[in-house]
Design a protein around this motif. Sequence first.
Motif, PDB file in Angstrom:
ATOM      1  N   PHE A 104      -4.675  -2.851  -0.678  1.00 24.77           N
ATOM      2  CA  PHE A 104      -3.656  -3.419   0.210  1.00 24.77           C
ATOM      3  C   PHE A 104      -3.972  -3.128   1.674  1.00 24.77           C
ATOM      4  CE2 PHE A 104      -1.155  -3.197  -3.720  1.00 24.77           C
ATOM      5  CZ  PHE A 104      -0.457  -4.390  -3.677  1.00 24.77           C
ATOM      6  N   PHE A 105      -4.323  -1.887   1.965  1.00 24.46           N
ATOM      7  CA  PHE A 105      -4.498  -1.493   3.373  1.00 24.46           C
ATOM      8  C   PHE A 105      -5.617  -2.261   4.063  1.00 24.46           C
ATOM      9  CE2 PHE A 105      -2.705   2.907   2.162  1.00 24.46           C
ATOM     10  CZ  PHE A 105      -1.410   2.480   2.447  1.00 24.46           C
ATOM     11  N   ILE A 106      -6.655  -2.639   3.322  1.00 24.17           N
ATOM     12  CA  ILE A 106      -7.764  -3.366   3.939  1.00 24.17           C
ATOM     13  C   ILE A 106      -7.291  -4.710   4.492  1.00 24.17           C
ATOM     14  CG2 ILE A 106      -8.584  -4.565   1.854  1.00 24.17           C
ATOM     15  CD1 ILE A 106     -11.442  -3.861   2.804  1.00 24.17           C
ATOM     16  N   ASN A 107      -6.260  -5.299   3.853  1.00 20.76           N
ATOM     17  CA  ASN A 107      -5.702  -6.550   4.358  1.00 20.76           C
ATOM     18  C   ASN A 107      -4.991  -6.357   5.687  1.00 20.76           C
ATOM     19  OD1 ASN A 107      -6.572  -8.019   2.167  1.00 20.76           O
ATOM     20  ND2 ASN A 107      -4.638  -7.896   1.071  1.00 20.76           N
ATOM     21  N   VAL A 108      -4.384  -5.204   5.873  1.00 26.28           N
ATOM     22  CA  VAL A 108      -3.693  -4.925   7.128  1.00 26.28           C
ATOM     23  C   VAL A 108      -4.696  -4.951   8.279  1.00 26.28           C
ATOM     24  CG1 VAL A 108      -2.268  -3.265   8.387  1.00 26.28           C
ATOM     25  CG2 VAL A 108      -1.985  -3.524   5.905  1.00 26.28           C
ATOM     26  N   ILE A 109      -5.863  -4.356   8.056  1.00 22.88           N
ATOM     27  CA  ILE A 109      -6.908  -4.319   9.079  1.00 22.88           C
ATOM     28  C   ILE A 109      -7.414  -5.731   9.377  1.00 22.88           C
ATOM     29  CG2 ILE A 109      -9.208  -3.421   9.633  1.00 22.88           C
ATOM     30  CD1 ILE A 109      -8.554  -1.054   7.740  1.00 22.88           C
ATOM     31  N   VAL A 110      -7.693  -6.492   8.316  1.00 21.49           N
ATOM     32  CA  VAL A 110      -8.205  -7.858   8.497  1.00 21.49           C
ATOM     33  C   VAL A 110      -7.170  -8.735   9.188  1.00 21.49           C
ATOM     34  CG1 VAL A 110      -8.966  -9.935   7.294  1.00 21.49           C
ATOM     35  CG2 VAL A 110      -9.770  -7.697   6.531  1.00 21.49           C
ATOM     36  N   GLY A 136       0.799  -1.216   0.000  1.00 19.64           N
ATOM     37  CA  GLY A 136       0.000   0.000   0.000  1.00 19.64           C
ATOM     38  C   GLY A 136       0.832   1.267   0.000  1.00 19.64           C
ATOM     39  N   LEU A 137       2.058   1.171   0.530  1.00 22.61           N
ATOM     40  CA  LEU A 137       2.946   2.334   0.595  1.00 22.61           C
ATOM     41  C   LEU A 137       3.931   2.385  -0.567  1.00 22.61           C
ATOM     42  CD1 LEU A 137       3.764   2.234   4.422  1.00 22.61           C
ATOM     43  CD2 LEU A 137       2.132   3.751   3.269  1.00 22.61           C
ATOM     44  N   ALA A 138       3.896   1.395  -1.450  1.00 22.80           N
ATOM     45  CA  ALA A 138       4.894   1.267  -2.517  1.00 22.80           C
ATOM     46  C   ALA A 138       4.904   2.484  -3.437  1.00 22.80           C
ATOM     47  CB  ALA A 138       4.631   0.009  -3.325  1.00 22.80           C
ATOM     48  N   GLN A 139       6.113   2.904  -3.788  1.00 20.81           N
ATOM     49  CA  GLN A 139       6.288   4.016  -4.718  1.00 20.81           C
ATOM     50  C   GLN A 139       7.084   3.596  -5.952  1.00 20.81           C
ATOM     51  OE1 GLN A 139       4.864   6.977  -4.284  1.00 20.81           O
ATOM     52  NE2 GLN A 139       4.008   6.397  -2.279  1.00 20.81           N
ATOM     53  N   SER A 140       7.517   2.338  -5.996  1.00 27.86           N
ATOM     54  CA  SER A 140       8.312   1.855  -7.128  1.00 27.86           C
ATOM     55  C   SER A 140       7.843   0.463  -7.523  1.00 27.86           C
ATOM     56  CB  SER A 140       9.796   1.807  -6.747  1.00 27.86           C
ATOM     57  OG  SER A 140      10.027   0.785  -5.789  1.00 27.86           O
ATOM     58  N   PRO A 141       8.098   0.067  -8.788  1.00 25.44           N
ATOM     59  CA  PRO A 141       7.694  -1.267  -9.228  1.00 25.44           C
ATOM     60  C   PRO A 141       8.312  -2.388  -8.397  1.00 25.44           C
ATOM     61  CG  PRO A 141       8.219   0.098 -11.121  1.00 25.44           C
ATOM     62  CD  PRO A 141       8.634   0.876  -9.899  1.00 25.44           C
TER      63      PRO A 141
END
Length: 474
Positions: free
Chosen positions: A183-189, A108-113
């Motif tokens: 991506f972030f929703i997986n962190v919560i789950v 979720g925080l990725a800025q590069s491939p």
Amino acid sequence: MSTIDRSLPAPAVAAPPRAATRERLLLAVLLTASFTLAVDFSILNVALPVVGGDVGLSLGALQWVPTTFALGAAGFTLLFGRVADLFGRRRMFLVGMALLGAASLVGGLAQSPAVLLTARAAQGLATAIVTPSALALLTTAFAAGPLRDRALGLNGALMAAGFTTGAILGGVLTDVLSWRWAFFINVIVAAAVLAVAPRVLTESRPAQRPRLDVGGALAITGALLAIVFGLTHAETTAWTDPATLGALAAGVVLLMVFAVVEQRTAAPLVPLHVLRNRTVAVSNLAGVLAFATETSLVFLLTLYLQDVLGYSPLVAGLSFAVLGVGTVVGGALGPRAIARFGRRGAIVGGFVVQAAATATLVALGASGGWMALLLAATFAGGVANLVAIVGFMVTATGALPDDEQGVATGLTSMSQQVGITLGIPVMSTIATAGLGAPTAAHVLGGVTTAIAVNAAIALAAAALVAVALRPERD
């Protein structure tokens, strides 16, 4: 007439509700994890162009977002099913969920491939760890019979519905918030599951810890990685591409090496009696075909909705909500079908109805007036597909004892992952063969041809199971 001694305590009735409550919590934890992992297969599909633009992935490189996930998910599933037998299914489940949460935060925080693809690969690896562990915990928590059948029915329904839900949720999150929330929703789950799971899950492993068959593990993992790479590479290049053919050939050779290693090792990754068990083999093949046909049908209908009818990705995704409802209904009906018609009858009947429902979609035309047929057929097909999937899972896991449930669920999980990976490249090749100019009429012709093949495969699967799978003895 004798009198009743009321001084004796009444029979205890509190224990069963407490046990039932614990089982429901256990089931909720495992199903939540399984559903989340199933969603991850497709949640980024409709958002790929946006994802590529944000992190700098070229159009040609976008295929690596789903491919890196599929490589980890399918390539390592059988290995980690056995590792769970060695080190504990509860422990591996928790490790996998922790990895899923960490990988999703990074993605979720990725800025590069490079960072994005690394996170996606780690998500696939987490799927390979969690899926067989969760299934083994489920099958060992419920004795073989109606309770286990219902639990597997719910699990199958949510995993199949997760693929469709991913397409819907991905479109909604991308339009309303950002693709990063996929991506972030997986962190919560993952955090929620890790908070509850240690309290409701008990450790599960065989009485005698088996040794890890390193040679077999390397051979089967290499084979699955090569086959998955070949299948996904074929989707974006061609089946005759040297890299595709080389990868598929390497996969076949490694499968043969795996068979030889398993015959010679004292503690095989997959015991010989499992490899020779017709019920295990036929039911898992049915599982591959069940997942391959339905997930690839979603792909074909996505092409139809967007490239023929001109719907947006969000509207196309929402159109599959009725399919998601059908899978949930099918998951509930699956155990009832097994109770009435037997496992073989449920699988065969599910495939036959699925084939009939899919075949009606060959009539789809170039106007929105065909949506009623699409919705009705996908609902009926979703119900039938899940009946077949529940039958496959109950049959494949029920054929082996509790101390081999890591192997059993590793095989069923592998069948699921390979089926999902296999179906789309094959149907994509059929739909785009000789396409030429991608006009709506040409796309429609390719899609309906592939749909007819899809229906034929489902019917062939029914025939295979009817002939090759022995009826169970009551």
